[in-house]
Write a protein that holds these residues in place. Sequence first.
Motif, PDB file in Angstrom:
ATOM      1  N   ALA A 202      53.208  31.716  62.881  1.00 28.81           N
ATOM      2  CA  ALA A 202      51.748  31.630  63.009  1.00 28.81           C
ATOM      3  C   ALA A 202      51.117  33.018  62.990  1.00 28.81           C
ATOM      4  O   ALA A 202      50.048  33.220  62.409  1.00 28.81           O
ATOM      5  N   GLU A 203      51.778  33.988  63.626  1.00 25.84           N
ATOM      6  CA  GLU A 203      51.249  35.352  63.652  1.00 25.84           C
ATOM      7  C   GLU A 203      51.221  35.959  62.251  1.00 25.84           C
ATOM      8  O   GLU A 203      50.262  36.643  61.866  1.00 25.84           O
ATOM      9  N   VAL A 204      52.278  35.723  61.491  1.00 23.86           N
ATOM     10  CA  VAL A 204      52.336  36.223  60.113  1.00 23.86           C
ATOM     11  C   VAL A 204      51.260  35.551  59.262  1.00 23.86           C
ATOM     12  O   VAL A 204      50.553  36.202  58.494  1.00 23.86           O
ATOM     13  N   CYS A 205      51.117  34.245  59.421  1.00 29.88           N
ATOM     14  CA  CYS A 205      50.127  33.497  58.648  1.00 29.88           C
ATOM     15  C   CYS A 205      48.719  33.994  58.956  1.00 29.88           C
ATOM     16  O   CYS A 205      47.903  34.197  58.046  1.00 29.88           O
ATOM     17  N   ALA A 206      48.425  34.204  60.233  1.00 31.46           N
ATOM     18  CA  ALA A 206      47.092  34.655  60.617  1.00 31.46           C
ATOM     19  C   ALA A 206      46.773  36.013  60.003  1.00 31.46           C
ATOM     20  O   ALA A 206      45.679  36.227  59.468  1.00 31.46           O
ATOM     21  N   ALA A 207      47.730  36.940  60.060  1.00 35.60           N
ATOM     22  CA  ALA A 207      47.499  38.270  59.494  1.00 35.60           C
ATOM     23  C   ALA A 207      47.342  38.203  57.979  1.00 35.60           C
ATOM     24  O   ALA A 207      46.521  38.917  57.390  1.00 35.60           O
ATOM     25  N   LYS A 208      48.120  37.346  57.352  1.00 39.02           N
ATOM     26  CA  LYS A 208      48.045  37.197  55.893  1.00 39.02           C
ATOM     27  C   LYS A 208      46.682  36.650  55.477  1.00 39.02           C
ATOM     28  O   LYS A 208      46.026  37.181  54.566  1.00 39.02           O
ATOM     29  N   GLU A 209      46.235  35.586  56.141  1.00 35.95           N
ATOM     30  CA  GLU A 209      44.948  34.999  55.788  1.00 35.95           C
ATOM     31  C   GLU A 209      43.800  35.930  56.154  1.00 35.95           C
ATOM     32  O   GLU A 209      42.774  35.970  55.458  1.00 35.95           O
ATOM     33  N   ALA A 210      43.954  36.704  57.227  1.00 30.37           N
ATOM     34  CA  ALA A 210      42.919  37.676  57.596  1.00 30.37           C
ATOM     35  C   ALA A 210      42.782  38.743  56.519  1.00 30.37           C
ATOM     36  O   ALA A 210      41.667  39.175  56.198  1.00 30.37           O
ATOM     37  N   SER A 211      43.900  39.189  55.947  1.00 28.55           N
ATOM     38  CA  SER A 211      43.833  40.161  54.854  1.00 28.55           C
ATOM     39  C   SER A 211      43.089  39.583  53.661  1.00 28.55           C
ATOM     40  O   SER A 211      42.245  40.258  53.043  1.00 28.55           O
ATOM     41  N   THR A 212      43.380  38.339  53.336  1.00 27.03           N
ATOM     42  CA  THR A 212      42.688  37.696  52.217  1.00 27.03           C
ATOM     43  C   THR A 212      41.192  37.584  52.500  1.00 27.03           C
ATOM     44  O   THR A 212      40.362  37.783  51.612  1.00 27.03           O
ATOM     45  N   VAL A 213      40.836  37.285  53.738  1.00 27.96           N
ATOM     46  CA  VAL A 213      39.418  37.193  54.110  1.00 27.96           C
ATOM     47  C   VAL A 213      38.702  38.520  53.866  1.00 27.96           C
ATOM     48  O   VAL A 213      37.593  38.555  53.321  1.00 27.96           O
ATOM     49  N   LEU A 214      39.321  39.635  54.259  1.00 28.56           N
ATOM     50  CA  LEU A 214      38.679  40.927  54.048  1.00 28.56           C
ATOM     51  C   LEU A 214      38.539  41.246  52.562  1.00 28.56           C
ATOM     52  O   LEU A 214      37.538  41.830  52.133  1.00 28.56           O
ATOM     53  N   LEU A 215      39.526  40.860  51.774  1.00 32.87           N
ATOM     54  CA  LEU A 215      39.437  41.060  50.326  1.00 32.87           C
ATOM     55  C   LEU A 215      38.291  40.233  49.732  1.00 32.87           C
ATOM     56  O   LEU A 215      37.508  40.726  48.913  1.00 32.87           O
ATOM     57  N   LEU A 216      38.167  38.985  50.169  1.00 35.92           N
ATOM     58  CA  LEU A 216      37.081  38.138  49.680  1.00 35.92           C
ATOM     59  C   LEU A 216      35.730  38.664  50.156  1.00 35.92           C
ATOM     60  O   LEU A 216      34.729  38.583  49.431  1.00 35.92           O
ATOM     61  N   GLY A 217      35.700  39.223  51.371  1.00 37.05           N
ATOM     62  CA  GLY A 217      34.471  39.833  51.857  1.00 37.05           C
ATOM     63  C   GLY A 217      34.026  40.979  50.965  1.00 37.05           C
ATOM     64  O   GLY A 217      32.835  41.125  50.659  1.00 37.05           O
ATOM     65  N   MET A 218      34.979  41.797  50.536  1.00 44.36           N
ATOM     66  CA  MET A 218      34.651  42.896  49.618  1.00 44.36           C
ATOM     67  C   MET A 218      34.128  42.363  48.288  1.00 44.36           C
ATOM     68  O   MET A 218      33.187  42.913  47.705  1.00 44.36           O
ATOM     69  N   GLN A 219      34.709  41.278  47.804  1.00 40.28           N
ATOM     70  CA  GLN A 219      34.240  40.713  46.542  1.00 40.28           C
ATOM     71  C   GLN A 219      32.800  40.213  46.660  1.00 40.28           C
ATOM     72  O   GLN A 219      32.006  40.362  45.731  1.00 40.28           O
ATOM     73  N   LEU A 220      32.455  39.637  47.807  1.00 37.33           N
ATOM     74  CA  LEU A 220      31.080  39.188  48.011  1.00 37.33           C
ATOM     75  C   LEU A 220      30.120  40.373  48.052  1.00 37.33           C
ATOM     76  O   LEU A 220      29.022  40.318  47.480  1.00 37.33           O
ATOM     77  N   LEU A 221      30.520  41.441  48.731  1.00 36.71           N
ATOM     78  CA  LEU A 221      29.685  42.644  48.758  1.00 36.71           C
ATOM     79  C   LEU A 221      29.448  43.164  47.347  1.00 36.71           C
ATOM     80  O   LEU A 221      28.326  43.541  46.981  1.00 36.71           O
ATOM     81  N   MET A 222      30.516  43.206  46.552  1.00 37.94           N
ATOM     82  CA  MET A 222      30.400  43.708  45.186  1.00 37.94           C
ATOM     83  C   MET A 222      29.528  42.787  44.335  1.00 37.94           C
ATOM     84  O   MET A 222      28.687  43.251  43.547  1.00 37.94           O
ATOM     85  N   ALA A 223      29.718  41.474  44.489  1.00 38.08           N
ATOM     86  CA  ALA A 223      28.946  40.529  43.683  1.00 38.08           C
ATOM     87  C   ALA A 223      27.457  40.661  43.975  1.00 38.08           C
ATOM     88  O   ALA A 223      26.623  40.658  43.049  1.00 38.08           O
ATOM     89  N   ALA A 224      27.104  40.783  45.254  1.00 38.72           N
ATOM     90  CA  ALA A 224      25.693  40.940  45.613  1.00 38.72           C
ATOM     91  C   ALA A 224      25.154  42.262  45.090  1.00 38.72           C
ATOM     92  O   ALA A 224      24.018  42.332  44.600  1.00 38.72           O
ATOM     93  N   ALA A 225      25.943  43.330  45.176  1.00 42.67           N
ATOM     94  CA  ALA A 225      25.500  44.643  44.705  1.00 42.67           C
ATOM     95  C   ALA A 225      25.341  44.666  43.192  1.00 42.67           C
ATOM     96  O   ALA A 225      24.423  45.309  42.665  1.00 42.67           O
TER      97      ALA A 225
END
Length: 278
Positions: A202-225
């Motif tokens: 569960a700890e590995v899964c949480a960290a993995k999905e959290a990394s993906t969330v930050l990557l998707l967050g960056m994509q949203l920032l870029m798309a809006a910009a």
Amino acid sequence: MEGPCLPSYRTLSNLALSDPEDHVRVLTDWVEHASAVTGVPGAQNGWDTAYKWLRLTQGLRVVTFDMSYDDGGMCSAGLDFDAVWTEMMEEWQQHRVRLGYLRAALEGFVRLLYPDAAEPDLAVEAAEHQLQHHADAWPVHAHAVADRLRTHFSDGLPGAGASVAAAVAQATVLHEMTVRGRAAIPEPGSDDDGRVFPTGHAEVCAAKEASTVLLLGMQLLMAAAVKEDRVAVFDDKYLLDGMWIPDSAGGSRWVDEEMPYSEYLAVLHLKPGEPPEL
């Protein structure tokens, strides 16, 4: 480590989401082909610094541990425990280190593109609001990943939902827990026969999905910009091996030609998949 962390969006035959190590490689390529045009003095230096954090994340391959504690009198069970624990720590910490690097990259882009935002999640929330009427700019599976990360927080966060901004806040909390020494360190388990097995899935899964969330967050920032002409991309992306792209009918189509980098931003994190049979 084998574990149960296989969300449906990672196992699809088409349009499956890539693992963070592949996701960050493609996003890094996108950022390399783009440039900040905010008009703020030193903007390109800020862009380059955030890009280098992504580049550093891309270069992360393995984190090495040796959890052995051999005092000369260790029994075989103790040696097995340490060997399994070593492998567990290498995978768990690799995801945690990646999460820290991605947070640094995200905060770098936030300082440049949303300098008035007090926290990265507020910047992502602003980007989500800007894109609410631009469904084509949203990264595929973004809400599903945010919802998945939420399941790893039993107590939740105030106001947390399936928005990417809320998930970014949760990913930040997860990283802070490690930085501040509040994260529980998993240890191997054992069965009735004394055989040692890995835990911490569960700890590995949480960290993995959290990394993906930050990557998707960056994509949203870029798309809006990009929509506001504050970030420019200068050429088209050539899909060398082709990939499946969502279509307007809710299915997918195979694309093996050039597409604008601005459109590629919403799908760059998808696995190419196998080409259709001729």
